[in-house]
Design a protein around this motif. Structure first.
Motif, short mmCIF file in Angstrom:
data_model
loop_
_atom_site.label_atom_id
_atom_site.label_comp_id
_atom_site.label_asym_id
_atom_site.label_seq_id
_atom_site.Cartn_x
_atom_site.Cartn_y
_atom_site.Cartn_z
N THR A 57 41.28 37.45 41.90
CA THR A 57 41.10 38.03 43.24
C THR A 57 40.29 39.32 43.18
N LEU A 58 40.64 40.19 42.21
CA LEU A 58 39.91 41.45 42.09
C LEU A 58 38.46 41.23 41.70
N VAL A 59 38.21 40.26 40.79
CA VAL A 59 36.83 39.96 40.39
C VAL A 59 36.02 39.43 41.57
N ALA A 60 36.64 38.55 42.37
CA ALA A 60 35.94 38.00 43.54
C ALA A 60 35.59 39.10 44.54
N LEU A 61 36.53 40.02 44.79
CA LEU A 61 36.24 41.14 45.69
C LEU A 61 35.13 42.02 45.15
N GLY A 62 35.16 42.26 43.86
CA GLY A 62 34.10 43.07 43.26
C GLY A 62 32.74 42.42 43.39
N VAL A 67 27.31 42.08 45.87
CA VAL A 67 26.30 41.30 46.62
C VAL A 67 25.95 42.00 47.93
N ALA A 68 26.99 42.54 48.63
CA ALA A 68 26.73 43.24 49.89
C ALA A 68 25.89 44.49 49.66
N TYR A 69 26.18 45.23 48.60
CA TYR A 69 25.41 46.43 48.29
C TYR A 69 23.95 46.09 47.97
#
Length: 304
Positions: A57-62, A67-69
């Motif tokens: 979960t943490l890796v996916a959020l990262g 990608v957004a940045y």
């Protein structure tokens, strides 16, 4: 009275806030804490499964944040380029407008020179007087300067709306200019915009337009006219009205004498031509009433 005849008591459930302060911990958290105290920390496969899910979960959020940045950084040059292009276009249009205005002034001067050469002194002098009266020519003289400025516009803490009672409105400027005309003013400008017989002063949202050109506070109404124009304005209805606004709402108002001021000519004067109409012939046998007809004057409301 028997039990059957005894009315049932009404039971009132506690309201949400009372229950929240009485039991701040959710029952689910309490059950989980009790179960953890009995069973202890998870071990073996269960521990590895919980840790793996949390890590994924943490890796996916990262990854989503990265990608957004990157997308934001990639789009920034395009936005900056588009903004620079728009600024460049606006500047070019302004430069073109200045050049066209200079060209128009040059052609106007040439026309005036040719006219004076062909028509002669008396005719040219009469034309100059007509141009000064209609706003086609710049005029110089003395008169009055009326200044109006917006007062404070507090914001309502509850609704977030601004109180605009202390703002200068289009009707205020209409009242000031009409009062100056009635006192004998020969030429008037509002923030440098020359008024003519076809000029308009209108409100467009929070902006005031004079002949469709926006003007901002503070507002300066300069008029050329009689020597006592400023004093007569201050003592008249318009002056008393603006003093009341200044005392009640905090609007700024001032009246001063204007000495040797030059008012520019109107930039876009729209001329209108009126032609007399021939009344239709009266039908046979009818008598035309005697007397003269008078035009009904139009009223112009000023102020609030």
């Amino acid at each position: 009275m028997t039990d059957e005849e005894t009315p049932a008591k009404r039971v009132y459930a506690p309201d949400f806030l009372t229950e929240l302060f009485r039991n701040p911990l959710d029952p689910g958290y309490a059950d989980a804490a009790a179960r953890k105290a009995v069973e202890g920390e998870p071990t073996g496969a269960r521990k590895w499964l919980t840790t793996g899910i949390s890590t994924i979960t943490l890796v996916a959020l990262g990854l989503l944040l990265v990608v957004a940045y990157q997308q934001t950084v990639a789009d920034e040059p395009a936005r900056t380029k588009a903004r620079a292009t728009l600024i460049d276009q606006v500047q070019k249009r302004r430069d073109e407008t200045v050049q066209l205005q200079d060209r128009a002034d040059q052609l106007s001067n040439e026309v005036n020179e040719l006219r004076e050469r062909e028509l002669g002194g008396a005719t040219v002098a009469r034309l100059r007087d007509l141009e000064a009266a209609t706003g086609l020519a710049a005029v110089k003289g003395s008169g009055a300067k009326i200044t109006l400025a917006d007062g404070p516009t507090p914001i309502n803490a509850v609704t977030g709306e601004r109180n605009t009672a202390a703002r200068v409105k289009d009707t205020d400027l209409q009242l000031a200019t009409n009062a100056l005309w009635s006192l004998g003013a020969e030429a008037i400008t509002v923030n440098g915009q020359r008024l003519t017989a076809t000029s308009t002063i209108r409100q467009a949202g929070e902006a005031i337009l004079v002949d469709f050109r926006p003007i901002t506070t503070p507002y300066e109404v300069i008029a050329i006219g009689p020597d006592d124009l400023a004093k007569d304005f201050e003592k008249g209805y318009a002056g008393r009205f603006f003093k009341q606004l200044a005392a009640k709402y905090g609007m700024s108002f001032g009246t001063h004498e204007a000495k040797d001021v030059t008012l520019a000519a109107a930039t876009e004067l729209k001329l209108r031509v009126a032609e007399p109409s021939t009344p239709p012939p009266a039908p046979s046998g009818s008598t035309s009433p005697s007397g003269s007809a008078s035009a009904v004057p139009s009223a112009s409301e000023g102020g609030r």
